[in-house]
Design a protein around this motif. Structure first.
Motif, PDB file in Angstrom:
ATOM      1  N   LEU A 147       0.851  -1.207  -0.086  1.00 40.05           N
ATOM      2  CA  LEU A 147      -0.024  -0.052   0.049  1.00 40.05           C
ATOM      3  C   LEU A 147       0.885   1.251   0.090  1.00 40.05           C
ATOM      4  O   LEU A 147       0.426   2.077  -0.855  1.00 40.05           O
ATOM      5  CB  LEU A 147      -1.004   0.017   1.259  1.00 40.05           C
ATOM      6  CG  LEU A 147      -1.842   1.183   1.379  1.00 40.05           C
ATOM      7  CD1 LEU A 147      -2.681   1.426   0.084  1.00 40.05           C
ATOM      8  CD2 LEU A 147      -2.428   1.317   2.771  1.00 40.05           C
ATOM      9  N   THR A 148       1.898   1.339   0.930  1.00 36.32           N
ATOM     10  CA  THR A 148       2.660   2.527   1.095  1.00 36.32           C
ATOM     11  C   THR A 148       3.450   2.585  -0.436  1.00 36.32           C
ATOM     12  O   THR A 148       3.608   3.679  -0.929  1.00 36.32           O
ATOM     13  CB  THR A 148       3.626   2.273   2.114  1.00 36.32           C
ATOM     14  OG1 THR A 148       2.772   2.055   3.287  1.00 36.32           O
ATOM     15  CG2 THR A 148       4.482   3.768   2.269  1.00 36.32           C
ATOM     16  N   LEU A 149       3.863   1.545  -1.071  1.00 38.71           N
ATOM     17  CA  LEU A 149       4.637   1.575  -2.343  1.00 38.71           C
ATOM     18  C   LEU A 149       3.692   2.292  -3.375  1.00 38.71           C
ATOM     19  O   LEU A 149       4.004   2.985  -4.213  1.00 38.71           O
ATOM     20  CB  LEU A 149       5.311   0.197  -2.854  1.00 38.71           C
ATOM     21  CG  LEU A 149       6.323  -0.028  -1.962  1.00 38.71           C
ATOM     22  CD1 LEU A 149       6.832  -1.538  -2.206  1.00 38.71           C
ATOM     23  CD2 LEU A 149       7.496   0.855  -2.093  1.00 38.71           C
ATOM     24  N   ASP A 150       2.427   1.929  -3.235  1.00 39.99           N
ATOM     25  CA  ASP A 150       1.381   2.247  -4.327  1.00 39.99           C
ATOM     26  C   ASP A 150       1.162   3.673  -4.221  1.00 39.99           C
ATOM     27  O   ASP A 150       1.071   4.208  -5.273  1.00 39.99           O
ATOM     28  CB  ASP A 150       0.100   1.474  -4.267  1.00 39.99           C
ATOM     29  CG  ASP A 150       0.105  -0.158  -4.762  1.00 39.99           C
ATOM     30  OD1 ASP A 150       1.163  -0.407  -5.359  1.00 39.99           O
ATOM     31  OD2 ASP A 150      -0.940  -0.920  -4.388  1.00 39.99           O
ATOM     32  N   LEU A 151       1.204   4.070  -3.045  1.00 33.62           N
ATOM     33  CA  LEU A 151       0.805   5.375  -2.589  1.00 33.62           C
ATOM     34  C   LEU A 151       2.128   6.345  -3.153  1.00 33.62           C
ATOM     35  O   LEU A 151       1.686   7.428  -3.952  1.00 33.62           O
ATOM     36  CB  LEU A 151       0.457   5.792  -1.246  1.00 33.62           C
ATOM     37  CG  LEU A 151      -0.672   5.120  -0.566  1.00 33.62           C
ATOM     38  CD1 LEU A 151      -0.655   5.309   0.761  1.00 33.62           C
ATOM     39  CD2 LEU A 151      -1.903   6.073  -1.289  1.00 33.62           C
ATOM     40  N   MET A 152       3.163   5.929  -2.975  1.00 31.50           N
ATOM     41  CA  MET A 152       4.544   6.800  -3.441  1.00 31.50           C
ATOM     42  C   MET A 152       4.706   6.598  -5.077  1.00 31.50           C
ATOM     43  O   MET A 152       4.967   7.690  -5.573  1.00 31.50           O
ATOM     44  CB  MET A 152       5.732   6.113  -2.813  1.00 31.50           C
ATOM     45  CG  MET A 152       5.622   6.556  -1.374  1.00 31.50           C
ATOM     46  SD  MET A 152       7.365   6.240  -0.544  1.00 31.50           S
ATOM     47  CE  MET A 152       7.484   4.629  -0.863  1.00 31.50           C
ATOM     48  N   GLN A 153       4.142   5.310  -5.594  1.00 28.05           N
ATOM     49  CA  GLN A 153       4.277   5.221  -7.108  1.00 28.05           C
ATOM     50  C   GLN A 153       3.195   6.184  -7.754  1.00 28.05           C
ATOM     51  O   GLN A 153       3.413   6.873  -8.689  1.00 28.05           O
ATOM     52  CB  GLN A 153       3.992   3.930  -7.619  1.00 28.05           C
ATOM     53  CG  GLN A 153       4.074   3.700  -9.005  1.00 28.05           C
ATOM     54  CD  GLN A 153       4.338   2.110  -9.394  1.00 28.05           C
ATOM     55  OE1 GLN A 153       4.025   1.354  -8.191  1.00 28.05           O
ATOM     56  NE2 GLN A 153       4.651   1.983 -10.461  1.00 28.05           N
ATOM     57  N   GLY A 154       2.080   6.540  -6.910  1.00 26.24           N
ATOM     58  CA  GLY A 154       0.908   7.470  -7.253  1.00 26.24           C
ATOM     59  C   GLY A 154       1.431   8.619  -7.256  1.00 26.24           C
ATOM     60  O   GLY A 154       0.640   9.617  -7.501  1.00 26.24           O
ATOM     61  N   GLY A 155       2.538   9.083  -6.774  1.00 31.94           N
ATOM     62  CA  GLY A 155       2.868  10.534  -6.610  1.00 31.94           C
ATOM     63  C   GLY A 155       3.051  10.945  -5.148  1.00 31.94           C
ATOM     64  O   GLY A 155       3.629  12.231  -5.131  1.00 31.94           O
ATOM     65  N   MET A 156       2.775  10.393  -4.245  1.00 33.46           N
ATOM     66  CA  MET A 156       2.836  10.947  -3.058  1.00 33.46           C
ATOM     67  C   MET A 156       4.201  10.976  -2.491  1.00 33.46           C
ATOM     68  O   MET A 156       4.998  10.007  -2.803  1.00 33.46           O
ATOM     69  CB  MET A 156       2.194  10.012  -1.710  1.00 33.46           C
ATOM     70  CG  MET A 156       0.488  10.547  -2.081  1.00 33.46           C
ATOM     71  SD  MET A 156      -0.105   9.493  -0.484  1.00 33.46           S
ATOM     72  CE  MET A 156      -2.008   9.965  -0.952  1.00 33.46           C
ATOM     73  N   SER A 157       4.794  11.757  -1.488  1.00 36.10           N
ATOM     74  CA  SER A 157       6.198  11.629  -0.902  1.00 36.10           C
ATOM     75  C   SER A 157       5.830  10.542   0.256  1.00 36.10           C
ATOM     76  O   SER A 157       4.782  10.184   0.614  1.00 36.10           O
ATOM     77  CB  SER A 157       6.539  12.975  -0.396  1.00 36.10           C
ATOM     78  OG  SER A 157       5.555  13.078   0.798  1.00 36.10           O
ATOM     79  N   ALA A 158       7.116  10.142   0.907  1.00 33.31           N
ATOM     80  CA  ALA A 158       7.104   9.334   1.778  1.00 33.31           C
ATOM     81  C   ALA A 158       6.090   9.669   3.085  1.00 33.31           C
ATOM     82  O   ALA A 158       5.442   9.022   3.561  1.00 33.31           O
ATOM     83  CB  ALA A 158       8.469   8.989   2.370  1.00 33.31           C
ATOM     84  N   PRO A 159       6.215  10.855   3.435  1.00 40.18           N
ATOM     85  CA  PRO A 159       5.512  11.487   4.648  1.00 40.18           C
ATOM     86  C   PRO A 159       4.151  11.363   4.067  1.00 40.18           C
ATOM     87  O   PRO A 159       3.204  11.320   5.155  1.00 40.18           O
ATOM     88  CB  PRO A 159       6.000  12.889   4.717  1.00 40.18           C
ATOM     89  CG  PRO A 159       7.443  12.863   4.301  1.00 40.18           C
ATOM     90  CD  PRO A 159       7.596  11.977   3.169  1.00 40.18           C
ATOM     91  N   GLU A 160       3.754  11.777   2.858  1.00 42.95           N
ATOM     92  CA  GLU A 160       2.353  11.812   2.533  1.00 42.95           C
ATOM     93  C   GLU A 160       1.725  10.663   2.693  1.00 42.95           C
ATOM     94  O   GLU A 160       0.923  10.208   3.097  1.00 42.95           O
ATOM     95  CB  GLU A 160       2.002  12.628   1.129  1.00 42.95           C
ATOM     96  CG  GLU A 160       2.484  14.016   1.319  1.00 42.95           C
ATOM     97  CD  GLU A 160       2.636  14.389  -0.101  1.00 42.95           C
ATOM     98  OE1 GLU A 160       2.458  15.786  -0.376  1.00 42.95           O
ATOM     99  OE2 GLU A 160       2.860  13.793  -1.198  1.00 42.95           O
ATOM    100  N   ALA A 161       2.632   9.483   1.955  1.00 43.36           N
ATOM    101  CA  ALA A 161       2.337   8.017   1.931  1.00 43.36           C
ATOM    102  C   ALA A 161       1.949   7.382   3.445  1.00 43.36           C
ATOM    103  O   ALA A 161       0.886   6.741   3.549  1.00 43.36           O
ATOM    104  CB  ALA A 161       3.024   7.398   1.167  1.00 43.36           C
ATOM    105  N   ILE A 162       2.897   7.676   4.183  1.00 45.06           N
ATOM    106  CA  ILE A 162       2.788   7.240   5.770  1.00 45.06           C
ATOM    107  C   ILE A 162       1.466   7.728   6.208  1.00 45.06           C
ATOM    108  O   ILE A 162       0.929   7.088   7.044  1.00 45.06           O
ATOM    109  CB  ILE A 162       4.065   7.655   6.563  1.00 45.06           C
ATOM    110  CG1 ILE A 162       5.118   6.514   6.028  1.00 45.06           C
ATOM    111  CG2 ILE A 162       3.603   7.392   8.029  1.00 45.06           C
ATOM    112  CD1 ILE A 162       4.788   5.065   6.050  1.00 45.06           C
TER     113      ILE A 162
END
Length: 224
Positions: free
Chosen positions: A53-68
């Motif tokens: 899930l975290t990787l998908d969110l980052m691949q979708g354009g979120m930064s690490a802080p946004e994804a977490i």
């Protein structure tokens, strides 16, 4: 029951993570990385679904802080979870729920984040971060140095029995995925020994997948 790090190599863009625990086969549940995207550790009363899930969110354009932050909002029982992430810009973020086990803490620097639970003391993640940032060479060498530093700083409150190291580069599969799922010895040193053997062959294994006509010989009987 676990200490780990997620990291990015600023020179090559490779991502990697390493982890060790008293539990069996810790890397099978907790280690996640995706080329060009980032690396994630999901640990402490582990929910393995949080890694992809975290990787998908980052691949979708979120930064690490946004994804977490999004994982904190979407995840179940997040008070029990630890999730660490590093993204393609070297930004890091960590969620450590208040019900993480025993002594738990975390540390971050550019391109690297470390966290642990049921630790011998609260200095272990900072020692891991310092071990990574102070080491030179291939990201695999630096991951091993970091885990050794964490163990030297005290590691887990009890003996560790499993460990793993995961590295991704430019291809869709891990270029290195080394695991020790159970030992009464030191699993980190077992991984270090495996890395010494595997590192000189890493590029050849990748080339054999991409185009075996350009790959070096296999070095086995019958190979010409």
């Amino acid at each position: 029951m676990t200490f780990s790090l997620v990291a990015r190599c600023a020179e090559t863009g490779m991502f990697g993570m390493a982890i060790s625990s008293s539990s069996p086969a810790v890397a099978a549940r907790c280690a996640f990385a995706r080329a060009g995207v980032g690396a994630v550790a999901s640990q402490n009363v582990t929910d393995p679904s949080l890694g992809p899930l975290t990787l998908d969110l980052m691949q979708g354009g979120m930064s690490a802080p946004e994804a977490i932050a999004e994982v904190q909002a979407r995840g179940q029982f997040m008070e029990y979870r630890q999730v660490l992430a590093v993204d393609g810009q070297g930004r890091t973020a960590i969620h450590s729920g208040p019900k993480s086990l025993g002594i738990w803490t975390q540390a971050e620097a550019e391109n690297v984040a470390s966290g642990g639970n049921l630790l011998a003391n609260d200095s272990v993640p900072q020692a891991i971060v310092a071990g990574f940032t102070g080491a030179k060479g291939h990201i695999g060498d630096r991951l091993i140095a970091a885990m050794r530093a964490g163990l030297s700083a005290g590691g887990e409150a009890g003996p560790v029995h499993s460990a793993g190291m995961l590295i991704v580069d430019k291809v869709a599969w891990p270029v290195a995925e080394l695991r020790c799922d159970w030992t009464q010895g030191c699993p980190i040193e077992n991984i270090a020994t495996a890395w010494e053997v595997y590192k000189p062959q890493l590029d050849a294994y990748t080339q054999r997948a991409l185009d075996p006509r350009e790959a070096p010989s296999y070095g086995v009987p019958g190979d010409e």
